[in-house]
Design a protein around this motif. Structure first.
Motif, PDB file in Angstrom:
ATOM      1  N   CYS A 201      31.980 -28.063  45.714  1.00  0.00           N
ATOM      2  CA  CYS A 201      31.096 -26.579  45.879  1.00  0.00           C
ATOM      3  C   CYS A 201      31.512 -25.866  44.598  1.00  0.00           C
ATOM      4  O   CYS A 201      32.584 -25.554  44.050  1.00  0.00           O
ATOM      5  CB  CYS A 201      31.942 -25.801  46.990  1.00  0.00           C
ATOM      6  N   ARG A 202      30.281 -25.375  43.775  1.00  0.00           N
ATOM      7  CA  ARG A 202      30.346 -24.397  42.620  1.00  0.00           C
ATOM      8  C   ARG A 202      30.047 -23.033  43.304  1.00  0.00           C
ATOM      9  O   ARG A 202      29.011 -22.878  43.896  1.00  0.00           O
ATOM     10  CB  ARG A 202      29.799 -24.754  41.433  1.00  0.00           C
ATOM     11  N   VAL A 203      30.889 -22.144  43.360  1.00  0.00           N
ATOM     12  CA  VAL A 203      30.846 -20.946  44.045  1.00  0.00           C
ATOM     13  C   VAL A 203      30.506 -19.902  42.938  1.00  0.00           C
ATOM     14  O   VAL A 203      31.103 -19.746  41.978  1.00  0.00           O
ATOM     15  CB  VAL A 203      31.808 -20.589  44.918  1.00  0.00           C
ATOM     16  N   HIS A 204      29.520 -18.937  43.489  1.00  0.00           N
ATOM     17  CA  HIS A 204      29.513 -17.671  42.788  1.00  0.00           C
ATOM     18  C   HIS A 204      30.755 -16.753  42.408  1.00  0.00           C
ATOM     19  O   HIS A 204      31.635 -16.730  43.488  1.00  0.00           O
ATOM     20  CB  HIS A 204      28.510 -16.822  43.320  1.00  0.00           C
ATOM     21  N   GLU A 205      31.066 -16.463  41.328  1.00  0.00           N
ATOM     22  CA  GLU A 205      32.231 -15.869  41.037  1.00  0.00           C
ATOM     23  C   GLU A 205      32.710 -14.751  42.016  1.00  0.00           C
ATOM     24  O   GLU A 205      33.944 -14.747  42.271  1.00  0.00           O
ATOM     25  CB  GLU A 205      32.552 -15.423  39.377  1.00  0.00           C
TER      26      GLU A 205
ATOM     27  N   ALA B 131      26.031 -24.289  43.952  1.00  0.00           N
ATOM     28  CA  ALA B 131      25.728 -25.631  43.767  1.00  0.00           C
ATOM     29  C   ALA B 131      26.579 -26.460  44.755  1.00  0.00           C
ATOM     30  O   ALA B 131      27.742 -26.062  45.071  1.00  0.00           O
ATOM     31  CB  ALA B 131      25.951 -26.193  42.432  1.00  0.00           C
ATOM     32  N   LEU B 132      26.197 -27.345  45.586  1.00  0.00           N
ATOM     33  CA  LEU B 132      26.942 -28.229  46.463  1.00  0.00           C
ATOM     34  C   LEU B 132      26.292 -29.699  46.454  1.00  0.00           C
ATOM     35  O   LEU B 132      25.097 -29.900  46.404  1.00  0.00           O
ATOM     36  CB  LEU B 132      26.815 -27.555  48.071  1.00  0.00           C
ATOM     37  N   THR B 133      27.532 -30.375  46.137  1.00  0.00           N
ATOM     38  CA  THR B 133      27.100 -32.032  46.085  1.00  0.00           C
ATOM     39  C   THR B 133      28.221 -32.559  47.056  1.00  0.00           C
ATOM     40  O   THR B 133      29.257 -32.109  47.199  1.00  0.00           O
ATOM     41  CB  THR B 133      27.257 -32.463  44.830  1.00  0.00           C
ATOM     42  N   GLY B 134      27.782 -33.754  47.658  1.00  0.00           N
ATOM     43  CA  GLY B 134      28.740 -34.355  48.571  1.00  0.00           C
ATOM     44  C   GLY B 134      28.559 -35.623  48.701  1.00  0.00           C
ATOM     45  O   GLY B 134      27.563 -36.195  48.299  1.00  0.00           O
TER      46      GLY B 134
END
Length: 156
Positions: A66-70, A142-145
């Protein structure tokens, strides 16, 4: 596609390996893979029970990157601890897992399951409810899995 996970006792051991052995080992593997992506995460907390990098009692890993908003990273971490972890811990087929953080507001959720069938009981409508409760869309850029079937012969 293959996923390779390495668990280090400490950052000092990792740094020592990278300084002394990595390049020599990598040279012997030249041409055996392509498009490698490497990420290093710091362990933040366990999912369900004390995490152990032991794979003999699991058949499936669920990996979520997961890339998270700062501005939402603190909320995302809190929701993982207060919403997602209890839900996964309450799923009978979930064995254990971990939550890790990397620079750039990247997070790893690694959960270990007894089987695909057990993981399947956790999905769909339950995840949708949890995502709404945790405000997942507001947190995650963004979410990848992936679901990873474990190959016992590859476990060292």
């Amino acid at each position: 596609m293959a996923h390779v996970f390495a668990f280090w006792e400490s950052r000092a051991f990792y740094d020592s390996f990278m300084a002394r052995s990595h390049d020599r080992l990598a040279a012997t593997q030249a041409g055996t893979f392509r498009d490698a992506q490497v990420r290093l995460f710091d362990h933040k907390f366990d999912v369900k029970t004390g995490f152990e990098p032991r794979f003999t009692d699991t058949d499936l890993l669920r990996v979520a990157l997961c890339r998270v908003h700062e501005e939402r990273a603190e909320h995302f971490t809190l929701m993982q601890e207060k919403v997602w972890n209890p839900a996964m811990a309450g799923s009978p087929g979930m064995v254990r897992g971990l939550f890790g953080e990397a620079p750039g507001n990247e997070f790893l959720v690694l959960s270990m399951w007894q089987s695909s069938a057990e993981h399947g009981k956790y999905r769909t409508e339950r995840i949708e409810r949890l995502a709404l409760r945790a405000q997942l869309e507001a947190d995650v850029a963004a979410l990848t899995g992936d679901l990873v079937d474990l190959e016992p012969a590859w476990t060292v």
